[in-house]
Scaffold this motif. Sequence first.
Motif, PDB file in Angstrom:
ATOM      1  N   VAL A 127       1.896 -11.101 -10.077  1.00  0.00           N
ATOM      2  CA  VAL A 127       1.342  -9.833 -10.567  1.00  0.00           C
ATOM      3  C   VAL A 127       0.093  -9.479  -9.749  1.00  0.00           C
ATOM      4  CG1 VAL A 127       0.160  -8.719 -12.513  1.00  0.00           C
ATOM      5  CG2 VAL A 127       2.235 -10.077 -12.939  1.00  0.00           C
ATOM      6  N   LEU A 128      -0.778 -10.462  -9.571  1.00  0.00           N
ATOM      7  CA  LEU A 128      -2.044 -10.183  -8.883  1.00  0.00           C
ATOM      8  C   LEU A 128      -1.833  -9.903  -7.390  1.00  0.00           C
ATOM      9  CD1 LEU A 128      -4.192 -12.726 -10.879  1.00  0.00           C
ATOM     10  CD2 LEU A 128      -4.363 -10.229 -10.972  1.00  0.00           C
ATOM     11  N   ARG A 129      -0.771 -10.409  -6.833  1.00  0.00           N
ATOM     12  CA  ARG A 129      -0.406 -10.120  -5.442  1.00  0.00           C
ATOM     13  C   ARG A 129      -0.178  -8.605  -5.246  1.00  0.00           C
ATOM     14  NH1 ARG A 129      -0.179 -12.917  -0.458  1.00  0.00           N
ATOM     15  NH2 ARG A 129       0.995 -11.546   0.895  1.00  0.00           N
ATOM     16  N   LYS A 188       8.823   8.958  -6.193  1.00  0.00           N
ATOM     17  CA  LYS A 188       9.230   9.361  -4.841  1.00  0.00           C
ATOM     18  C   LYS A 188       8.790   8.327  -3.805  1.00  0.00           C
ATOM     19  CE  LYS A 188      11.042  13.397  -5.855  1.00  0.00           C
ATOM     20  NZ  LYS A 188      11.692  12.772  -7.042  1.00  0.00           N
ATOM     21  N   ARG A 189       7.858   7.463  -4.203  1.00  0.00           N
ATOM     22  CA  ARG A 189       7.272   6.540  -3.233  1.00  0.00           C
ATOM     23  C   ARG A 189       8.247   5.401  -2.880  1.00  0.00           C
ATOM     24  NH1 ARG A 189       1.599   6.567  -6.543  1.00  0.00           N
ATOM     25  NH2 ARG A 189       3.078   6.577  -8.266  1.00  0.00           N
ATOM     26  N   PRO A 190       8.001   4.720  -1.751  1.00  0.00           N
ATOM     27  CA  PRO A 190       8.799   3.531  -1.436  1.00  0.00           C
ATOM     28  C   PRO A 190       8.698   2.522  -2.583  1.00  0.00           C
ATOM     29  CG  PRO A 190       7.279   4.035   0.365  1.00  0.00           C
ATOM     30  CD  PRO A 190       6.957   4.978  -0.739  1.00  0.00           C
ATOM     31  N   VAL A 191       9.771   1.768  -2.782  1.00  0.00           N
ATOM     32  CA  VAL A 191       9.786   0.772  -3.864  1.00  0.00           C
ATOM     33  C   VAL A 191       9.733  -0.623  -3.255  1.00  0.00           C
ATOM     34  CG1 VAL A 191      11.108  -0.154  -5.811  1.00  0.00           C
ATOM     35  CG2 VAL A 191      11.157   2.312  -5.321  1.00  0.00           C
ATOM     36  N   CYS A 192       8.810  -1.420  -3.765  1.00  0.00           N
ATOM     37  CA  CYS A 192       8.650  -2.781  -3.260  1.00  0.00           C
ATOM     38  C   CYS A 192       8.809  -3.735  -4.447  1.00  0.00           C
ATOM     39  CB  CYS A 192       7.252  -2.874  -2.648  1.00  0.00           C
ATOM     40  SG  CYS A 192       6.919  -4.388  -1.856  1.00  0.00           S
ATOM     41  N   ILE A 193       9.938  -4.416  -4.498  1.00  0.00           N
ATOM     42  CA  ILE A 193      10.225  -5.314  -5.627  1.00  0.00           C
ATOM     43  C   ILE A 193       9.756  -6.725  -5.245  1.00  0.00           C
ATOM     44  CG2 ILE A 193      12.056  -6.260  -7.095  1.00  0.00           C
ATOM     45  CD1 ILE A 193      13.683  -3.662  -6.415  1.00  0.00           C
ATOM     46  N   VAL A 194       8.916  -7.301  -6.083  1.00  0.00           N
ATOM     47  CA  VAL A 194       8.285  -8.580  -5.746  1.00  0.00           C
ATOM     48  C   VAL A 194       8.729  -9.655  -6.743  1.00  0.00           C
ATOM     49  CG1 VAL A 194       6.081  -9.776  -5.426  1.00  0.00           C
ATOM     50  CG2 VAL A 194       6.288  -7.352  -4.806  1.00  0.00           C
ATOM     51  N   CYS A 195       9.403 -10.669  -6.225  1.00  0.00           N
ATOM     52  CA  CYS A 195       9.888 -11.769  -7.072  1.00  0.00           C
ATOM     53  C   CYS A 195       8.866 -12.908  -7.059  1.00  0.00           C
ATOM     54  CB  CYS A 195      11.208 -12.304  -6.534  1.00  0.00           C
ATOM     55  SG  CYS A 195      12.517 -11.058  -6.509  1.00  0.00           S
ATOM     56  N   THR A 246       1.928  -0.505 -10.037  1.00  0.00           N
ATOM     57  CA  THR A 246       2.676  -1.749 -10.253  1.00  0.00           C
ATOM     58  C   THR A 246       3.242  -1.777 -11.662  1.00  0.00           C
ATOM     59  OG1 THR A 246       1.317  -3.000  -8.689  1.00  0.00           O
ATOM     60  CG2 THR A 246       2.528  -4.286 -10.318  1.00  0.00           C
ATOM     61  N   MET A 247       4.559  -1.984 -11.747  1.00  0.00           N
ATOM     62  CA  MET A 247       5.218  -2.105 -13.033  1.00  0.00           C
ATOM     63  C   MET A 247       5.720  -3.544 -13.204  1.00  0.00           C
ATOM     64  SD  MET A 247       7.299   1.466 -13.274  1.00  0.00           S
ATOM     65  CE  MET A 247       8.229   1.460 -11.758  1.00  0.00           C
ATOM     66  N   VAL A 248       5.787  -3.982 -14.436  1.00  0.00           N
ATOM     67  CA  VAL A 248       6.173  -5.366 -14.743  1.00  0.00           C
ATOM     68  C   VAL A 248       7.571  -5.353 -15.362  1.00  0.00           C
ATOM     69  CG1 VAL A 248       5.595  -7.365 -16.181  1.00  0.00           C
ATOM     70  CG2 VAL A 248       3.763  -6.053 -15.062  1.00  0.00           C
ATOM     71  N   LYS A 265       0.849  -1.194   0.000  1.00  0.00           N
ATOM     72  CA  LYS A 265       0.000   0.000   0.000  1.00  0.00           C
ATOM     73  C   LYS A 265       0.891   1.252   0.000  1.00  0.00           C
ATOM     74  CE  LYS A 265      -3.672   1.971   2.814  1.00  0.00           C
ATOM     75  NZ  LYS A 265      -2.948   3.140   3.293  1.00  0.00           N
ATOM     76  N   ASP A 266       0.548   2.195  -0.834  1.00  0.00           N
ATOM     77  CA  ASP A 266       1.310   3.452  -0.962  1.00  0.00           C
ATOM     78  C   ASP A 266       2.696   3.287  -1.595  1.00  0.00           C
ATOM     79  OD1 ASP A 266      -0.814   4.739   0.316  1.00  0.00           O
ATOM     80  OD2 ASP A 266       0.076   4.389   2.292  1.00  0.00           O
ATOM     81  N   ALA A 267       3.038   2.066  -2.013  1.00  0.00           N
ATOM     82  CA  ALA A 267       4.361   1.845  -2.623  1.00  0.00           C
ATOM     83  C   ALA A 267       4.221   1.656  -4.131  1.00  0.00           C
ATOM     84  CB  ALA A 267       5.004   0.595  -2.023  1.00  0.00           C
ATOM     85  N   VAL A 268       5.362   1.813  -4.817  1.00  0.00           N
ATOM     86  CA  VAL A 268       5.392   1.409  -6.219  1.00  0.00           C
ATOM     87  C   VAL A 268       5.990   0.002  -6.247  1.00  0.00           C
ATOM     88  CG1 VAL A 268       7.482   2.818  -6.565  1.00  0.00           C
ATOM     89  CG2 VAL A 268       6.316   1.885  -8.526  1.00  0.00           C
ATOM     90  N   ALA A 269       5.223  -0.931  -6.798  1.00  0.00           N
ATOM     91  CA  ALA A 269       5.671  -2.321  -6.856  1.00  0.00           C
ATOM     92  C   ALA A 269       6.295  -2.594  -8.218  1.00  0.00           C
ATOM     93  CB  ALA A 269       4.491  -3.267  -6.625  1.00  0.00           C
ATOM     94  N   VAL A 270       7.350  -3.418  -8.185  1.00  0.00           N
ATOM     95  CA  VAL A 270       7.962  -3.883  -9.437  1.00  0.00           C
ATOM     96  C   VAL A 270       7.921  -5.405  -9.364  1.00  0.00           C
ATOM     97  CG1 VAL A 270      10.029  -3.898 -10.879  1.00  0.00           C
ATOM     98  CG2 VAL A 270       9.519  -1.885  -9.473  1.00  0.00           C
ATOM     99  N   VAL A 271       7.180  -6.022 -10.267  1.00  0.00           N
ATOM    100  CA  VAL A 271       7.000  -7.469 -10.192  1.00  0.00           C
ATOM    101  C   VAL A 271       7.859  -8.157 -11.243  1.00  0.00           C
ATOM    102  CG1 VAL A 271       4.860  -7.394 -11.573  1.00  0.00           C
ATOM    103  CG2 VAL A 271       5.294  -9.338 -10.099  1.00  0.00           C
ATOM    104  N   ILE A 272       8.509  -9.243 -10.809  1.00  0.00           N
ATOM    105  CA  ILE A 272       9.528  -9.912 -11.628  1.00  0.00           C
ATOM    106  C   ILE A 272       9.266 -11.414 -11.711  1.00  0.00           C
ATOM    107  CG2 ILE A 272      11.986 -10.517 -11.734  1.00  0.00           C
ATOM    108  CD1 ILE A 272      12.617  -7.979 -10.156  1.00  0.00           C
ATOM    109  N   ASP A 273       9.170 -11.931 -12.924  1.00  0.00           N
ATOM    110  CA  ASP A 273       9.255 -13.376 -13.160  1.00  0.00           C
ATOM    111  C   ASP A 273      10.017 -13.568 -14.470  1.00  0.00           C
ATOM    112  OD1 ASP A 273       9.050 -16.089 -13.344  1.00  0.00           O
ATOM    113  OD2 ASP A 273       6.894 -16.154 -13.652  1.00  0.00           O
ATOM    114  N   VAL A 274      11.347 -13.497 -14.343  1.00  0.00           N
ATOM    115  CA  VAL A 274      12.209 -13.479 -15.536  1.00  0.00           C
ATOM    116  C   VAL A 274      11.959 -14.710 -16.408  1.00  0.00           C
ATOM    117  CG1 VAL A 274      14.619 -13.606 -16.291  1.00  0.00           C
ATOM    118  CG2 VAL A 274      13.986 -12.050 -14.444  1.00  0.00           C
ATOM    119  N   LEU A 275      11.838 -15.895 -15.793  1.00  0.00           N
ATOM    120  CA  LEU A 275      11.608 -17.144 -16.545  1.00  0.00           C
ATOM    121  C   LEU A 275      10.224 -17.675 -16.213  1.00  0.00           C
ATOM    122  CD1 LEU A 275      15.096 -18.918 -16.060  1.00  0.00           C
ATOM    123  CD2 LEU A 275      14.258 -17.740 -18.082  1.00  0.00           C
TER     124      LEU A 275
END
Length: 256
Positions: free
Chosen positions: A114-116, A142-149, A123-125, A22-32
């Motif tokens: 992604v749906l998480r 400027k927001r907190p960054v939350c990287i989701v693997c 949310t960026m992919v 919440k309030d963060a920018v999420a970056v979601v990653i599934d390289v393979l």
Amino acid sequence: MADERAVSVSLLPELASPARLKDAVAVVIDVLRATTTIIHALAAGCNCVRPCLEVEEARSLADQMRAGRVLLAGERGGLPIDGFDMGNSPRRFIPRICRDVTLVLTTTNGTRAVLRCVPAARTMVAGFANYSAICEQLRHEKRPVCIVCAGTDGDVTLEDTLLAGALVDYLHDLGPVTLNDGARLAWDCFETHGRCLHAALELSQGGQALTRIGCSEDIETAAQVDTFALVPELRSAPTRIEVGAAGIVKHYWTKG
Ligand code: MLT
């Protein structure tokens, strides 16, 4: 310090709590391979991607759409699903197949990750395929960054952690950050493997699984840095992924 930006890496989706997102920018990653596939599909002209958790949900969503305007794709156990138009090989998503269609996609771990991220402010992919384009967007955030693997079936994966670490490295160079331990582990992973991406991806469990099913070319595709300068973003009502930002970017990749 008040002006330090919080950067966290969740090495698995279940570690990314709604409160953190919440309030963060999420970056979601599934390289393979799910996020790499999403980037390729949008670059090839899909108008959006509809991520689905379950096979039957994907089938029925695609059934509601106009024939010829939808592609039903995904994998289970890495293999294409019976009756689907396509599997999950990023290199198969080419303009002749993708132009102006909606991609309905269900994968084992990636679409789930992604749906998480739905509770996040944005949310960026991400994949290696759009690394610098993601960095460029994070530069303006400027927001907190939350990287989701995404990981694989509850296991942490080398390839997702490596890309997360590359993003941490970029954010650290950009300005003061506070890191969680996941971010520090990911950063170490990038320091160790960032110079030999393809070899690291081949070595990973996901890479070995792809090699076993004859998809080693997908590893090569996924290990390419900055193939595209676009950033897929998650939108709501209906939940979908569209191109959020696109354009020429500076290349931020720092390892050889
Ligand atoms: C996933 O979502 O689990 C992956 O993308 C798996 C794959 O493509 O083989």
